[in-house]
Design a protein around this motif. Structure first.
Motif: not given
Length: 215
Positions: A111-115
């Motif tokens: 649902l949330i792709s983050s770096v």
């Protein structure tokens, strides 16, 4: 080689051991006992797919693709060529890009792709500046890849800040630095004494060995 033989080597090459221990003591006093101040800056941003019902961006057809896509950009910036580009851009310390997502093995919805981006420098201002440079490079790479695929402006993958940039001073351990320096320096000094002893004895044997006589 047994222990008595090793002790004999150290007695013969005491001057090498003394020199190595003196160098180790100097390094420990002037460097390890005064470890440099280091700051680490960190921020986290989300990599978002286009916010449209009909997604024409083939790079973001599925949410796992967004996570994979952002991981590819992070890997490119972590490669030797990417590091060289960032060095030229002014990043002098170390940096790490860590792709993350909210999916699990049981519910891999991504649902949330983050770096998460971290940059380590000698002072707070440099750490924050390097962090901004790395993030700008990520944004630029993201845009260039979509430019190559002719993605329209309204259908692009974008980034949104989740955690604002923040820099903290890393704790220094003088005891650990001193212990590591003394252990490493002492080990190298002992190894150098043994190598020098073997080398000098071998050369002495060759110098005193009789030359072969022609029949």
């Amino acid at each position: 080689m047994n222990l008595p033989e090793v002790l004999q080597v150290f007695r013969r090459r005491w001057w090498i051991l003394l020199g190595g221990f003196l160098v180790t003591a100097l390094v420990a006093w002037f460097w390890a006992a005064r470890p440099p101040t280091v700051y680490r800056a960190t921020e986290v941003f989300a990599v978002q797919p286009p916010q449209t019902p009909d997604i024409r961006n083939q790079l973001a057809v599925l949410r796992p693709s967004v996570a994979t896509f952002s991981a590819g950009v992070a890997q490119r910036l972590s490669s030797p060529s990417g590091k060289e580009d960032l060095r030229r851009a002014g990043v002098t310390g170390t940096y790490v890009l860590t792709p993350r997502n909210s999916g699990t093995r049981q519910t891999p919805e991504y649902l949330i792709s983050s770096v998460q981006v971290t940059a380590t420098e000698a002072d707070e201002a440099s750490a924050l500046r390097s962090l901004a440079t790395v993030t700008a490079a990520f944004t630029r790479e993201l845009g260039q890849l979509q430019d190559a695929s002719n993605i329209a402006a309204g259908e692009r993958i974008t980034i949104t800040m989740l955690a604002a940039p923040d820099a903290v001073k890393l704790p220094n351990s003088r005891v650990r630095a001193l212990g590591g320096s003394l252990l490493l320096g002492g080990g190298l000094s002992l190894a150098a004494a043994m190598w020098a002893d073997e080398f000098l004895l071998r050369r002495r044997r060759r110098a005193f060995s009789p030359e072969p006589v022609d029949a």
